[in-house]
Design a protein around this motif. Structure first.
Motif, PDB file in Angstrom:
ATOM      1  N   GLY A 214     -22.498  63.622  71.416  1.00 52.77           N
ATOM      2  CA  GLY A 214     -23.401  64.382  72.285  1.00 52.77           C
ATOM      3  C   GLY A 214     -24.379  64.856  71.836  1.00 52.77           C
ATOM      4  N   VAL A 215     -25.258  65.302  72.667  1.00 48.88           N
ATOM      5  CA  VAL A 215     -26.512  65.965  72.513  1.00 48.88           C
ATOM      6  C   VAL A 215     -26.543  67.297  73.355  1.00 48.88           C
ATOM      7  CG1 VAL A 215     -29.210  66.023  72.313  1.00 48.88           C
ATOM      8  CG2 VAL A 215     -27.823  63.941  71.824  1.00 48.88           C
ATOM      9  N   VAL A 216     -26.714  68.380  72.674  1.00 48.69           N
ATOM     10  CA  VAL A 216     -27.067  69.733  73.186  1.00 48.69           C
ATOM     11  C   VAL A 216     -28.360  70.239  72.965  1.00 48.69           C
ATOM     12  CG1 VAL A 216     -26.186  72.009  73.785  1.00 48.69           C
ATOM     13  CG2 VAL A 216     -24.499  70.364  73.198  1.00 48.69           C
ATOM     14  N   VAL A 217     -29.240  70.816  73.967  1.00 46.03           N
ATOM     15  CA  VAL A 217     -30.358  71.537  73.737  1.00 46.03           C
ATOM     16  C   VAL A 217     -30.292  72.840  74.004  1.00 46.03           C
ATOM     17  CG1 VAL A 217     -32.660  71.578  74.801  1.00 46.03           C
ATOM     18  CG2 VAL A 217     -31.451  69.266  74.916  1.00 46.03           C
ATOM     19  N   VAL A 218     -30.783  73.633  73.185  1.00 45.32           N
ATOM     20  CA  VAL A 218     -30.933  75.178  73.000  1.00 45.32           C
ATOM     21  C   VAL A 218     -32.422  75.380  72.996  1.00 45.32           C
ATOM     22  CG1 VAL A 218     -28.844  75.325  71.557  1.00 45.32           C
ATOM     23  CG2 VAL A 218     -30.987  75.131  70.553  1.00 45.32           C
ATOM     24  N   PRO A 219     -32.766  76.724  73.722  1.00 46.00           N
ATOM     25  CA  PRO A 219     -33.998  77.196  73.822  1.00 46.00           C
ATOM     26  C   PRO A 219     -34.625  77.341  72.304  1.00 46.00           C
ATOM     27  CG  PRO A 219     -32.452  78.996  74.485  1.00 46.00           C
ATOM     28  CD  PRO A 219     -31.812  77.666  74.040  1.00 46.00           C
ATOM     29  N   THR A 220     -35.980  77.372  72.258  1.00 45.35           N
ATOM     30  CA  THR A 220     -36.786  77.764  71.109  1.00 45.35           C
ATOM     31  C   THR A 220     -36.786  79.220  71.103  1.00 45.35           C
ATOM     32  OG1 THR A 220     -38.734  77.601  72.332  1.00 45.35           O
ATOM     33  CG2 THR A 220     -38.260  75.816  71.054  1.00 45.35           C
ATOM     34  N   ILE A 221     -36.597  79.890  69.981  1.00 44.15           N
ATOM     35  CA  ILE A 221     -36.640  81.307  70.018  1.00 44.15           C
ATOM     36  C   ILE A 221     -38.008  81.793  69.487  1.00 44.15           C
ATOM     37  CG2 ILE A 221     -35.861  83.197  68.594  1.00 44.15           C
ATOM     38  CD1 ILE A 221     -33.334  81.771  67.787  1.00 44.15           C
ATOM     39  N   GLU A 222     -38.549  82.455  70.463  1.00 37.50           N
ATOM     40  CA  GLU A 222     -40.121  83.143  70.447  1.00 37.50           C
ATOM     41  C   GLU A 222     -40.120  83.969  69.289  1.00 37.50           C
ATOM     42  OE1 GLU A 222     -42.486  81.708  72.121  1.00 37.50           O
ATOM     43  OE2 GLU A 222     -41.219  80.612  73.086  1.00 37.50           O
ATOM     44  N   GLN A 223     -41.046  83.919  68.493  1.00 38.04           N
ATOM     45  CA  GLN A 223     -41.295  84.662  67.113  1.00 38.04           C
ATOM     46  C   GLN A 223     -42.299  85.814  67.797  1.00 38.04           C
ATOM     47  OE1 GLN A 223     -39.595  84.610  64.358  1.00 38.04           O
ATOM     48  NE2 GLN A 223     -38.393  82.865  64.847  1.00 38.04           N
TER      49      GLN A 223
ATOM     50  N   GLU B  62     -27.113  67.514  67.727  1.00 34.28           N
ATOM     51  CA  GLU B  62     -26.029  66.361  68.015  1.00 34.28           C
ATOM     52  C   GLU B  62     -24.652  66.768  67.512  1.00 34.28           C
ATOM     53  OE1 GLU B  62     -27.562  62.450  66.778  1.00 34.28           O
ATOM     54  OE2 GLU B  62     -29.660  63.035  67.571  1.00 34.28           O
ATOM     55  N   MET B  63     -23.685  66.321  68.178  1.00 33.94           N
ATOM     56  CA  MET B  63     -22.506  66.891  67.827  1.00 33.94           C
ATOM     57  C   MET B  63     -21.342  65.712  68.058  1.00 33.94           C
ATOM     58  SD  MET B  63     -22.125  70.284  69.828  1.00 33.94           S
ATOM     59  CE  MET B  63     -23.354  71.281  69.620  1.00 33.94           C
ATOM     60  N   ALA B  64     -20.442  65.445  67.224  1.00 28.83           N
ATOM     61  CA  ALA B  64     -19.334  64.546  67.144  1.00 28.83           C
ATOM     62  C   ALA B  64     -18.097  65.221  67.721  1.00 28.83           C
ATOM     63  CB  ALA B  64     -18.964  63.988  65.917  1.00 28.83           C
ATOM     64  N   PHE B  65     -17.422  64.969  68.940  1.00 31.54           N
ATOM     65  CA  PHE B  65     -16.334  65.373  69.317  1.00 31.54           C
ATOM     66  C   PHE B  65     -15.074  64.861  69.421  1.00 31.54           C
ATOM     67  CE2 PHE B  65     -20.112  66.462  71.886  1.00 31.54           C
ATOM     68  CZ  PHE B  65     -20.026  68.020  72.020  1.00 31.54           C
ATOM     69  N   SER B  66     -13.959  65.253  69.262  1.00 31.00           N
ATOM     70  CA  SER B  66     -12.747  64.695  69.241  1.00 31.00           C
ATOM     71  C   SER B  66     -11.665  65.567  69.931  1.00 31.00           C
ATOM     72  CB  SER B  66     -12.084  64.351  67.720  1.00 31.00           C
ATOM     73  OG  SER B  66     -11.976  65.690  67.090  1.00 31.00           O
TER      74      SER B  66
ATOM     75  N   LEU C 167     -13.534  69.627  78.267  1.00 30.37           N
ATOM     76  CA  LEU C 167     -13.314  70.434  76.804  1.00 30.37           C
ATOM     77  C   LEU C 167     -14.263  70.194  75.921  1.00 30.37           C
ATOM     78  CD1 LEU C 167      -9.519  69.437  76.573  1.00 30.37           C
ATOM     79  CD2 LEU C 167     -10.450  71.762  77.553  1.00 30.37           C
ATOM     80  N   PHE C 168     -15.017  69.160  75.755  1.00 31.45           N
ATOM     81  CA  PHE C 168     -16.043  69.118  74.917  1.00 31.45           C
ATOM     82  C   PHE C 168     -17.273  70.053  75.060  1.00 31.45           C
ATOM     83  CE2 PHE C 168     -14.897  64.055  74.143  1.00 31.45           C
ATOM     84  CZ  PHE C 168     -14.066  64.741  73.309  1.00 31.45           C
ATOM     85  N   GLY C 169     -17.584  70.002  76.209  1.00 24.88           N
ATOM     86  CA  GLY C 169     -18.521  71.038  76.723  1.00 24.88           C
ATOM     87  C   GLY C 169     -17.890  72.609  76.436  1.00 24.88           C
ATOM     88  N   ASP C 170     -16.795  72.780  76.479  1.00 24.10           N
ATOM     89  CA  ASP C 170     -16.245  74.187  75.962  1.00 24.10           C
ATOM     90  C   ASP C 170     -16.590  74.391  74.621  1.00 24.10           C
ATOM     91  OD1 ASP C 170     -15.826  74.805  78.729  1.00 24.10           O
ATOM     92  OD2 ASP C 170     -13.340  74.426  78.140  1.00 24.10           O
ATOM     93  N   VAL C 171     -16.252  73.614  73.363  1.00 30.55           N
ATOM     94  CA  VAL C 171     -16.338  73.561  72.066  1.00 30.55           C
ATOM     95  C   VAL C 171     -17.729  73.554  71.628  1.00 30.55           C
ATOM     96  CG1 VAL C 171     -14.025  72.908  71.314  1.00 30.55           C
ATOM     97  CG2 VAL C 171     -15.889  71.139  71.731  1.00 30.55           C
ATOM     98  N   ALA C 172     -18.718  72.537  72.539  1.00 32.69           N
ATOM     99  CA  ALA C 172     -20.092  72.655  72.184  1.00 32.69           C
ATOM    100  C   ALA C 172     -21.039  73.957  72.467  1.00 32.69           C
ATOM    101  CB  ALA C 172     -20.937  71.659  73.227  1.00 32.69           C
ATOM    102  N   THR C 173     -20.247  74.576  73.740  1.00 33.12           N
ATOM    103  CA  THR C 173     -20.912  76.042  74.090  1.00 33.12           C
ATOM    104  C   THR C 173     -20.674  77.052  72.975  1.00 33.12           C
ATOM    105  OG1 THR C 173     -20.536  75.560  76.629  1.00 33.12           O
ATOM    106  CG2 THR C 173     -20.825  77.984  75.827  1.00 33.12           C
TER     107      THR C 173
ATOM    108  N   ALA D 194     -15.638  70.092  68.026  1.00 33.35           N
ATOM    109  CA  ALA D 194     -16.932  69.659  67.776  1.00 33.35           C
ATOM    110  C   ALA D 194     -17.515  70.013  66.580  1.00 33.35           C
ATOM    111  CB  ALA D 194     -17.778  70.447  68.819  1.00 33.35           C
ATOM    112  N   THR D 195     -18.353  68.928  66.018  1.00 38.00           N
ATOM    113  CA  THR D 195     -18.892  69.246  64.627  1.00 38.00           C
ATOM    114  C   THR D 195     -20.419  68.892  64.888  1.00 38.00           C
ATOM    115  OG1 THR D 195     -16.920  68.468  63.703  1.00 38.00           O
ATOM    116  CG2 THR D 195     -18.738  68.286  62.469  1.00 38.00           C
ATOM    117  N   LEU D 196     -21.189  69.432  64.223  1.00 34.73           N
ATOM    118  CA  LEU D 196     -22.814  69.132  64.364  1.00 34.73           C
ATOM    119  C   LEU D 196     -23.028  68.201  63.135  1.00 34.73           C
ATOM    120  CD1 LEU D 196     -24.575  72.677  63.965  1.00 34.73           C
ATOM    121  CD2 LEU D 196     -24.783  70.736  65.739  1.00 34.73           C
ATOM    122  N   THR D 197     -23.662  67.195  63.828  1.00 38.25           N
ATOM    123  CA  THR D 197     -23.859  65.886  62.916  1.00 38.25           C
ATOM    124  C   THR D 197     -25.386  65.768  62.747  1.00 38.25           C
ATOM    125  OG1 THR D 197     -24.020  64.674  64.783  1.00 38.25           O
ATOM    126  CG2 THR D 197     -22.110  64.443  63.627  1.00 38.25           C
TER     127      THR D 197
END
Length: 137
Positions: A126-135, A92-96, A40-46, A81-84
């Motif tokens: 938790g830590v989630v990684v997102v791709p860099t956006i190419e300018q 980085e996120m806090a989950f509950s 469920l944490f994966g779902d809210v992080a997504t 999920a809350t961005l910390t």
């Protein structure tokens, strides 16, 4: 209709609500395994990554996972999920997980009670990684 992602800011959060079906109970007493909360944490992080970065992101790690109370079939859950911290590519996120309602078989087969206050069941970081956006230049 599509809209651009909002800039990632500390404090942004996403909350889902979920009913736990009997098919997810694995143990005596209709207990659900701890991995259920992590899924469920994966779902809210997504969703949070989609809203902030326009991408689902990829989970890199969990830390400080705490199982504070049981989750049972028939529970109603609130997952947040809350961005910390916001890095260049990391989020980085806090989950509950809170149990907001629970079945009460002592009152009847389909009886249930709203829990006020809700019962904290699981927390994690938790830590989630997102791709860099190419300018484009």
């Amino acid at each position: 209709m599509t809209s651009a992602a909002a800039p990632a800011k500390v404090g942004m959060s996403v909350t889902h609500r979920r009913y736990v079906p009997a098919s997810h109970a694995h143990y005596a007493g209709d207990l659900v395994d701890g991995a259920y909360s992590l899924g469920l944490f994966g779902d809210v992080a997504t969703e949070l990554c989609i809203r902030t970065d326009g991408d689902e992101g990829l989970f890199a790690s969990y830390s400080d996972v705490q199982f504070l109370a049981p989750v049972r079939a028939g529970d109603c859950l609130e997952i947040t999920a809350t961005l910390t911290r916001v890095g260049r590519r990391s989020r980085e996120m806090a989950f509950s997980v809170l149990v907001t309602a629970r079945g009460n078989p002592h009152r009847g087969e389909s009886a249930a009670d709203a829990l006020d206050p809700p019962v904290p069941a699981t927390t994690a970081q938790g830590v989630v990684v997102v791709p860099t956006i190419e300018q484009s230049t």
